[in-house]
Design a protein around this motif. Structure first.
Motif: not given
Length: 275
Positions: A87-92, A185-194, A270-275
């Motif tokens: 999920x991280x952008x290419x520039x980062x 960590x806080x930014x990631x938890x707010x931003x993640x979609x997957x 699981x975190x990605x919504x799959x078992x």
């Protein structure tokens, strides 16, 4: 004439502590960083961006005008990043490699003419370098692992020139980096979609890893001991986290299982919504 050393990231927590310790031991310190302070007795600020070749070459000219030899180059400059590898952008992604690995490469290459037989290079990697990374710290761990392998290869080569390269694999240190870790960590938890990110649960892991942090002065003392040794080892560790060590003793499949169980969401999926 005082022996001279170059410290990168010299105005961060570990770099500043090491610069002061070396000043007290009679060294002249060239303190390189993007944001520098005022000159002090035997601590000479050098403003430079280690990812920019022109900037590093300018720093070389500034330092080589004042000394013909560096007895050591000590690397602390680096950044921390916590994100999903998909999920991280290419520039980062490119930025963290450019700083954590590319900056060390540039500085060593450009300052090599000031390193004579008997000089030392000390590179700060991470306790994560030889270990399996936790999820979402992967990009940071990969850069530090690459840096560790780069240092090993550099030692193989520069031993033929009489220059010794060592790595310092540091665990958690009480610097501004720990606050950066929490914010990331806080930014990631707010931003993640997957990932259905259970921030509290993952924060507990991070907190336990970082709870045993040590003062930057401990790092400075370790660097001084490395420089004093007649035949330094390649790798030195300080403040290794026992939980990470125990996890890495397990077979890889068990490690995956443990992390899946720890990071399940409250519905048991699981975190990605799959078992």
């Amino acid at each position: 004439m005082k022996p001279s050393v170059l410290i990168t990231g010299a105005y961060g927590g570990m770099g500043r502590a090491t610069a002061k310790a070396m000043q007290e031991k009679g060294f002249r310190v060239f303190a390189l960083d993007q944001d520098v302070g005022a000159p002090e007795d035997s601590i000479l600020p050098v403003e430079a961006d280690i990812t920019d070749e022109t900037s590093v070459r300018k720093a070389f000219r500034q330092i080589s005008a004042q000394t013909e030899e560096l007895c050591a180059v000590i690397h602390f400059a680096g950044v921390y990043m916590l994100d999903s590898l998909v999920e991280m952008d290419n520039a980062a992604f490119e930025k963290i490699f450019r700083i954590n690995l590319g900056g060390v490469f540039l500085v060593n290459k450009i300052f090599l003419p000031l390193l004579k037989a008997g000089s030392r290079i000390v590179i700060t990697t991470s306790e994560l370098a030889p270990l399996a990374p936790l999820p979402f710290t992967g990009v940071y761990a990969v850069t530090k692992s690459a840096l560790d392998k780069y240092a090993y290869s550099l030692r193989m080569e520069l031993q033929l020139q009489g220059v010794c390269v060592s790595v310092l694999r540091a665990g958690a240190v009480s610097t501004g980096m720990l606050g950066v870790s929490t914010d990331a960590l806080d930014r990631f938890c707010r931003r993640t979609v997957l990932y259905t990110c259970n921030a509290d649960r993952f924060r507990r892991i991070v907190d336990r890893v970082e709870s045993r942090s040590i003062a930057p002065d401990r790092i400075a003392d370790k660097v001084l001991r490395i420089l004093k040794q007649r035949r330094p080892r390649f790798a030195y560790s300080i403040n290794r986290n026992p939980l990470l060590l125990i996890l890495n003793l397990l077979p890889q499949e068990w490690q995956f299982f443990v992390i899946r169980q720890v990071l399940k969401n409250r519905n048991g999926e699981a975190e990605n919504g799959k078992s």
